[in-house]
Design an enzyme around this catalytic site. Structure first.
Site, PDB file in Angstrom:
ATOM      1  N   TYR A  94       0.892  -1.157   0.000  1.00 58.77           N
ATOM      2  CA  TYR A  94       0.000   0.000   0.000  1.00 58.77           C
ATOM      3  C   TYR A  94       0.931   1.208   0.000  1.00 58.77           C
ATOM      4  CZ  TYR A  94      -3.354  -3.223   2.303  1.00 58.77           C
ATOM      5  OH  TYR A  94      -4.159  -4.278   2.658  1.00 58.77           O
ATOM      6  N   CYS A  97       1.622   2.675   3.443  1.00 59.90           N
ATOM      7  CA  CYS A  97       1.976   1.767   4.553  1.00 59.90           C
ATOM      8  C   CYS A  97       3.413   2.017   5.013  1.00 59.90           C
ATOM      9  CB  CYS A  97       1.783   0.330   4.081  1.00 59.90           C
ATOM     10  SG  CYS A  97       2.718  -0.906   4.986  1.00 59.90           S
ATOM     11  N   PHE A  99       5.392   0.177   6.765  1.00 60.58           N
ATOM     12  CA  PHE A  99       6.260  -1.014   6.648  1.00 60.58           C
ATOM     13  C   PHE A  99       6.719  -1.198   5.200  1.00 60.58           C
ATOM     14  CE2 PHE A  99       3.113  -1.608  10.012  1.00 60.58           C
ATOM     15  CZ  PHE A  99       3.956  -1.681  11.111  1.00 60.58           C
ATOM     16  N   CYS A 100       5.794  -0.921   4.289  1.00 56.82           N
ATOM     17  CA  CYS A 100       6.148  -1.016   2.861  1.00 56.82           C
ATOM     18  C   CYS A 100       7.184   0.043   2.519  1.00 56.82           C
ATOM     19  CB  CYS A 100       4.905  -0.812   1.992  1.00 56.82           C
ATOM     20  SG  CYS A 100       3.572  -1.966   2.382  1.00 56.82           S
TER      21      CYS A 100
END
Ligand SMILES: N[C@@H](CCC(=O)N[C@@H](CS)C(=O)NCC(=O)O)C(=O)O
Length: 318
Positions: A94, A97, A99-100
């Site tokens: 995403y 996001c 973490f991404c």
């Protein structure tokens, strides 16, 4: 009626997604085999020849089912023991996001070519093939890697095959990112109805949504997350969310101890993790407030300049 119920359950999924900005399981991965970036400086290292020029917004491309191709420059690798260049790297993500974005910061810093598949958070059809129901997922020459810290660990080992352990200082800050910094973000970006709307405008504009889903997710998600963020605040013992964000930024600047980066004259994994999770809030009100009210801006700009520019073009759907 059934259709309405389905819409609401998908909206709940989107809210879960957004809340995972802050609620993702506490991660205390031990980076057993990681290498001290500085330990790998030797005669085999290829020197830097970098032209800082990217701005993070330049890496944003919108579109449904978009696969965005990022290619690398042919120039120098980062300080790696041997140049490891996988053939085919795909990041399922995403756009907003944290973490991404951690994984993206790593890939961009190490000049690893990759494509992006923007996942629709309402049906996640792009990752139906996987048992893992979250993002990021990184596919490297067909191999599936999940969980941002584990992905970075694995990729780092491949870049630095003569590994030694990550130093304690960096390890401490990597854990701080996963266990503290990410939890401060949601209460900030959904702090007030207007900030929640701003955040969902960003999420839905840059994410993979159909037109109708975009409208439903923007207003429904913003309303839901406004309330969820209050719960998250309590869960993580945050009383004043802005103060918590500013404190985190100042804590990080103090951690640098006057160095350009945690890694010294070059960023290390700690720098990349902090930069990655803060990148999505960069242009939101919370991010702007953070830059105005703390000393983090100079380091952040240095990090932006370390990222490889996006030379990619939009490709047709995944
Ligand atoms: N510990 C994981 C957390 C990943 C995570 O929570 N990702 C969120 C997006 S920010 C997610 O996919 N949530 C599940 C969902 O969307 O349903 C990591 O570091 O990769």
């Amino acid at each position: 009626m059934a259709a309405t119920m389905r819409k609401f359950s998908r909206l709940a999924a989107t809210a879960r997604t957004a809340s995972s900005f802050s609620t993702a399981a506490t991660v205390t991965t031990t980076r057993r085999h990681l290498i001290l970036q500085t330990a790998s400086y030797n005669s085999k290292n290829i020197p830097h020849s970098y032209t800082p020029q990217s701005h993070w917004l330049s890496s944003i491309t919108t579109g449904h089912n978009s696969v965005i191709s990022y290619s690398t420059a042919t120039s120098a690798a980062r300080h790696v023991d041997e140049k490891y260049v996988p053939n085919d790297v795909v990041l399922y993500q995403y756009q907003a996001c944290p973490f991404c974005n951690k994984v993206k910061a790593f890939l961009e810093y190490y000049d690893i070519p990759y494509k992006i598949v923007e996942v629709n958070p309402m049906n996640k059809k792009e990752i139906k093939w996987s048992d893992y129901k979250k993002v990021p997922i990184l596919k490297v020459d067909g191999e599936e890697m999940v969980n941002s810290s584990d992905i970075i660990d694995k990729m780092f080992q491949r870049l630095h095959p003569d590994s030694v352990s990550v130093d304690d200082e960096t390890q401490k800050w990597l854990e701080w990112v996963d266990n503290h910094l990410v939890h401060v973000l949601s209460p900030n970006i959904y702090r007030s109805p207007s900030e929640a709307l701003e955040s969902f405008d960003y999420i839905t504009t840059h994410g993979n949504f159909s037109f109708m889903d975009r409208v439903v997710a923007k207003y429904g998600g913003a309303a839901a997350m406004y309330f969820v963020s209050k719960k998250l605040k309590k869960r993580h013992n945050i009383t004043d969310e802005r103060k918590a964000l500013y404190d985190a930024a100042e804590t990080w600047v103090d951690a640098l101890k006057g160095r350009q980066y945690l890694g010294g004259s070059e960023p290390n994994l700690g720098d990349l993790a902090v930069f990655g999770v803060l990148r999505p809030i960069r242009d939101l009100k919370s991010g702007k407030d953070m830059f105005e009210n703390t000393r983090i801006g100079e380091w952040f700009t240095r990090m932006e300049n370390q990222m490889k520019p996006n030379r990619g073009t939009n490709l047709p759907g995944a």
